[in-house]
Design a protein around this motif. Structure first.
Motif, PDB file in Angstrom:
ATOM      1  N   ALA A   1      -1.225 -13.469  16.632  1.00 38.64           N
ATOM      2  CA  ALA A   1      -0.597 -12.172  16.858  1.00 38.64           C
ATOM      3  C   ALA A   1      -1.600 -11.034  16.696  1.00 38.64           C
ATOM      4  CB  ALA A   1       0.575 -11.989  15.895  1.00 38.64           C
ATOM      5  N   VAL A   2      -2.529 -11.176  15.764  1.00 38.87           N
ATOM      6  CA  VAL A   2      -3.583 -10.172  15.584  1.00 38.87           C
ATOM      7  C   VAL A   2      -4.431 -10.069  16.855  1.00 38.87           C
ATOM      8  CG1 VAL A   2      -5.704  -9.626  14.318  1.00 38.87           C
ATOM      9  CG2 VAL A   2      -3.660 -10.357  13.073  1.00 38.87           C
ATOM     10  N   ILE A   3      -4.722 -11.216  17.453  1.00 39.16           N
ATOM     11  CA  ILE A   3      -5.490 -11.213  18.704  1.00 39.16           C
ATOM     12  C   ILE A   3      -4.703 -10.535  19.818  1.00 39.16           C
ATOM     13  CG2 ILE A   3      -6.514 -12.662  20.495  1.00 39.16           C
ATOM     14  CD1 ILE A   3      -8.123 -12.557  17.899  1.00 39.16           C
ATOM     15  N   TYR A   4      -3.432 -10.881  19.948  1.00 39.70           N
ATOM     16  CA  TYR A   4      -2.612 -10.252  20.988  1.00 39.70           C
ATOM     17  C   TYR A   4      -2.490  -8.749  20.751  1.00 39.70           C
ATOM     18  CZ  TYR A   4      -1.176 -14.340  23.649  1.00 39.70           C
ATOM     19  OH  TYR A   4      -1.178 -15.430  24.484  1.00 39.70           O
ATOM     20  N   GLY A   5      -2.401  -8.356  19.494  1.00 35.50           N
ATOM     21  CA  GLY A   5      -2.380  -6.931  19.190  1.00 35.50           C
ATOM     22  C   GLY A   5      -3.662  -6.244  19.629  1.00 35.50           C
ATOM     23  N   SER A   6      -4.781  -6.891  19.373  1.00 35.31           N
ATOM     24  CA  SER A   6      -6.082  -6.338  19.776  1.00 35.31           C
ATOM     25  C   SER A   6      -6.197  -6.264  21.293  1.00 35.31           C
ATOM     26  CB  SER A   6      -7.214  -7.202  19.201  1.00 35.31           C
ATOM     27  OG  SER A   6      -7.173  -7.216  17.789  1.00 35.31           O
ATOM     28  N   VAL A   7      -5.645  -7.256  21.975  1.00 29.71           N
ATOM     29  CA  VAL A   7      -5.657  -7.268  23.438  1.00 29.71           C
ATOM     30  C   VAL A   7      -4.880  -6.075  23.993  1.00 29.71           C
ATOM     31  CG1 VAL A   7      -4.788  -8.474  25.484  1.00 29.71           C
ATOM     32  CG2 VAL A   7      -6.037  -9.742  23.736  1.00 29.71           C
ATOM     33  N   LEU A   8      -3.673  -5.844  23.487  1.00 31.86           N
ATOM     34  CA  LEU A   8      -2.861  -4.727  23.986  1.00 31.86           C
ATOM     35  C   LEU A   8      -3.519  -3.393  23.671  1.00 31.86           C
ATOM     36  CD1 LEU A   8      -0.237  -4.998  25.606  1.00 31.86           C
ATOM     37  CD2 LEU A   8      -0.717  -7.057  24.303  1.00 31.86           C
ATOM     38  N   ALA A   9      -4.162  -3.301  22.524  1.00 31.91           N
ATOM     39  CA  ALA A   9      -4.879  -2.068  22.189  1.00 31.91           C
ATOM     40  C   ALA A   9      -6.022  -1.821  23.170  1.00 31.91           C
ATOM     41  CB  ALA A   9      -5.411  -2.145  20.761  1.00 31.91           C
ATOM     42  N   SER A  10      -6.678  -2.893  23.602  1.00 37.08           N
ATOM     43  CA  SER A  10      -7.801  -2.744  24.531  1.00 37.08           C
ATOM     44  C   SER A  10      -7.345  -2.207  25.882  1.00 37.08           C
ATOM     45  CB  SER A  10      -8.535  -4.083  24.704  1.00 37.08           C
ATOM     46  OG  SER A  10      -7.818  -4.991  25.538  1.00 37.08           O
TER      47      SER A  10
ATOM     48  N   THR B   1       7.718 -12.096  17.695  1.00 39.17           N
ATOM     49  CA  THR B   1       9.139 -12.163  18.049  1.00 39.17           C
ATOM     50  C   THR B   1       9.368 -13.219  19.117  1.00 39.17           C
ATOM     51  OG1 THR B   1       9.341  -9.790  17.568  1.00 39.17           O
ATOM     52  CG2 THR B   1      11.135 -10.806  18.793  1.00 39.17           C
ATOM     53  N   GLN B   2       8.459 -13.304  20.065  1.00 39.33           N
ATOM     54  CA  GLN B   2       8.590 -14.298  21.138  1.00 39.33           C
ATOM     55  C   GLN B   2       8.458 -15.715  20.606  1.00 39.33           C
ATOM     56  OE1 GLN B   2       6.706 -14.031  25.276  1.00 39.33           O
ATOM     57  NE2 GLN B   2       5.300 -15.424  24.247  1.00 39.33           N
ATOM     58  N   THR B   3       7.508 -15.950  19.715  1.00 40.76           N
ATOM     59  CA  THR B   3       7.276 -17.305  19.213  1.00 40.76           C
ATOM     60  C   THR B   3       8.326 -17.742  18.204  1.00 40.76           C
ATOM     61  OG1 THR B   3       5.855 -16.574  17.384  1.00 40.76           O
ATOM     62  CG2 THR B   3       4.784 -17.017  19.496  1.00 40.76           C
ATOM     63  N   GLY B   4       8.874 -16.775  17.442  1.00 43.95           N
ATOM     64  CA  GLY B   4       9.831 -17.114  16.392  1.00 43.95           C
ATOM     65  C   GLY B   4       9.189 -17.865  15.242  1.00 43.95           C
ATOM     66  N   ASP B   5       7.871 -17.794  15.153  1.00 43.50           N
ATOM     67  CA  ASP B   5       7.116 -18.535  14.137  1.00 43.50           C
ATOM     68  C   ASP B   5       6.224 -17.537  13.394  1.00 43.50           C
ATOM     69  OD1 ASP B   5       5.359 -20.104  12.676  1.00 43.50           O
ATOM     70  OD2 ASP B   5       4.884 -21.472  14.316  1.00 43.50           O
ATOM     71  N   ILE B   6       6.403 -17.426  12.080  1.00 45.00           N
ATOM     72  CA  ILE B   6       5.619 -16.455  11.312  1.00 45.00           C
ATOM     73  C   ILE B   6       4.656 -17.157  10.349  1.00 45.00           C
ATOM     74  CG2 ILE B   6       7.281 -14.579  11.520  1.00 45.00           C
ATOM     75  CD1 ILE B   6       8.328 -15.310   8.749  1.00 45.00           C
ATOM     76  N   SER B   7       4.199 -18.351  10.747  1.00 48.44           N
ATOM     77  CA  SER B   7       3.191 -19.060   9.961  1.00 48.44           C
ATOM     78  C   SER B   7       1.861 -18.323  10.065  1.00 48.44           C
ATOM     79  CB  SER B   7       3.024 -20.489  10.477  1.00 48.44           C
ATOM     80  OG  SER B   7       2.511 -20.471  11.807  1.00 48.44           O
ATOM     81  N   LEU B   8       0.933 -18.626   9.166  1.00 54.82           N
ATOM     82  CA  LEU B   8      -0.366 -17.965   9.148  1.00 54.82           C
ATOM     83  C   LEU B   8      -1.086 -18.118  10.482  1.00 54.82           C
ATOM     84  CD1 LEU B   8      -2.704 -16.478   7.805  1.00 54.82           C
ATOM     85  CD2 LEU B   8      -3.438 -18.662   6.800  1.00 54.82           C
ATOM     86  N   GLU B   9      -1.035 -19.313  11.071  1.00 56.65           N
ATOM     87  CA  GLU B   9      -1.749 -19.538  12.331  1.00 56.65           C
ATOM     88  C   GLU B   9      -1.191 -18.667  13.446  1.00 56.65           C
ATOM     89  OE1 GLU B   9      -4.596 -21.186  12.596  1.00 56.65           O
ATOM     90  OE2 GLU B   9      -4.355 -21.339  10.415  1.00 56.65           O
TER      91      GLU B   9
ATOM     92  N   ASN C   1      -5.333 -15.907  -0.494  1.00 51.93           N
ATOM     93  CA  ASN C   1      -6.789 -15.886  -0.636  1.00 51.93           C
ATOM     94  C   ASN C   1      -7.505 -16.192   0.675  1.00 51.93           C
ATOM     95  OD1 ASN C   1      -6.043 -18.534  -0.444  1.00 51.93           O
ATOM     96  ND2 ASN C   1      -7.374 -19.289  -2.089  1.00 51.93           N
ATOM     97  N   LYS C   2      -6.800 -16.069   1.790  1.00 53.06           N
ATOM     98  CA  LYS C   2      -7.373 -16.360   3.104  1.00 53.06           C
ATOM     99  C   LYS C   2      -7.639 -15.072   3.874  1.00 53.06           C
ATOM    100  CE  LYS C   2      -5.235 -20.936   3.620  1.00 53.06           C
ATOM    101  NZ  LYS C   2      -4.681 -21.002   2.260  1.00 53.06           N
TER     102      LYS C   2
END
Length: 306
Positions: free
Chosen positions: A263-272, A250-258, A218-219
């Protein structure tokens, strides 16, 4: 290295026309964009794909120099490489496909090499759902995270297979029109709930120049798109997003919500970066400093105090 990312996706040559120019036979393909974006992180990155006899050896060298393992790359000696041609209007959200030649991709049946069958994260680029299922079934065990990208063509024509592979993954990345089409809903919130019920824990809905939304239970997390003075070619934006997203996790090895939010931000950065030049050109020359500067720019866009 323990941080292993396996990418399955297309390698291609594209001819692209936008209001800012025209290029012929530039290096493209979902797998190529994803791999180049992911190569900016300290990971063991492997790409399974297929190319034809016309594929330039220099491009192979360039990808290997970026640290991408191509031991899973298949060469079809009797066919050409997958080719796509398209033209964008002044509104870069509007695109017309001029030509698509599947070539070597038409009979692609990826065999994942044995030494690549135990990745920490699997990134399934935009391919037939049947191929995506076939890849998952070859793995020795379920990865920590399976990320799926898809598109309207598979929604329209391969609904049953698509629903099956969606039920097998942890993250799905689609755009807003595809979310509406896939679910039949008229609200992105309701669409995300519908998709989560099929299996994925995380649903990413991309909105082009308006950023992306991440849904988990629900977040909701909203990430803006970085305002750019000039966008030259949006062709690989979504794939570069997927590469930045999966590479960071993959680099962090952490798939928590935070971490998934980051990762969404880093994805947006690479897209830019990707959209500022034609094809994959701009993804070959990203420095760690320029990457960090853009991450900080995203942070400034969204930071405020109550």
């Amino acid at each position: 290295m323990k941080n292993k990312l396996l990418i399955v996706g297309t390698m291609a040559y594209d001819s692209i026309e936008t209001p800012f120019g025209k290029v012929d036979m530039v290096l493209g393909g979902a797998g190529t964009y994803i791999g180049l974006a992911a190569s900016n992180f300290s990971i063991d990155c492997s790409l399974v794909s297929i190319v034809g006899s016309d594929f330039n050896d220099q491009h192979i060298k360039l990808l290997k120099n970026k640290g991408i393992d191509l031991s899973g790359l298949e060469l079809s000696n009797h066919q050409k490489t997958f080719f796509w041609s398209g033209k964008y209007e002044n509104d870069l959200n509007k695109r017309t496909t001029i030509d698509t030649q599947l070539n070597a991709l038409e009979n692609f049946n990826p065999i994942v090499p044995n030494h690549l069958r135990n990745p920490d994260i699997l990134m399934l680029g935009n391919l037939s759902p049947g191929i995506q299922i076939h890849v998952i079934e070859q793995l020795k065990k379920k990865p920590s995270l399976i990320v799926l990208d898809t598109m309207n063509y598979w929604i329209e024509n391969f609904r049953s297979d698509l629903e099956k592979v969606v039920s097998m993954v942890d993250v799905i990345s689609i755009n807003d029109e595809e979310a509406y089409q896939f679910t039949g809903e008229s609200s992105l919130l309701r669409a995300s709930v519908c998709i989560q019920k099929l299996g994925p824990k995380y649903v990413i809905i991309k909105k082009g120049e308006h950023g992306a939304l991440l849904f988990h239970s629900n977040k909701i997390f909203s990430a803006p798109a970085l305002p750019l003075e000039k966008v030259v070619d949006p062709t690989g934006a979504g794939d570069s997003f997927a590469g930045g997203f999966s590479g960071f996790l993959t680099q962090t090895g952490d798939i928590s919500l935070e971490k998934v939010k980051s990762a969404v931000i880093y994805g947006s950065v690479l897209a830019s970066f990707a959209v500022q030049k034609f094809g994959t050109q701009n993804l070959f020359n990203i420095s760690s400093t320029s990457l960090l500067n853009r991450v900080n720019a995203f942070k400034e866009l969204t930071t405020f105090e109550l």
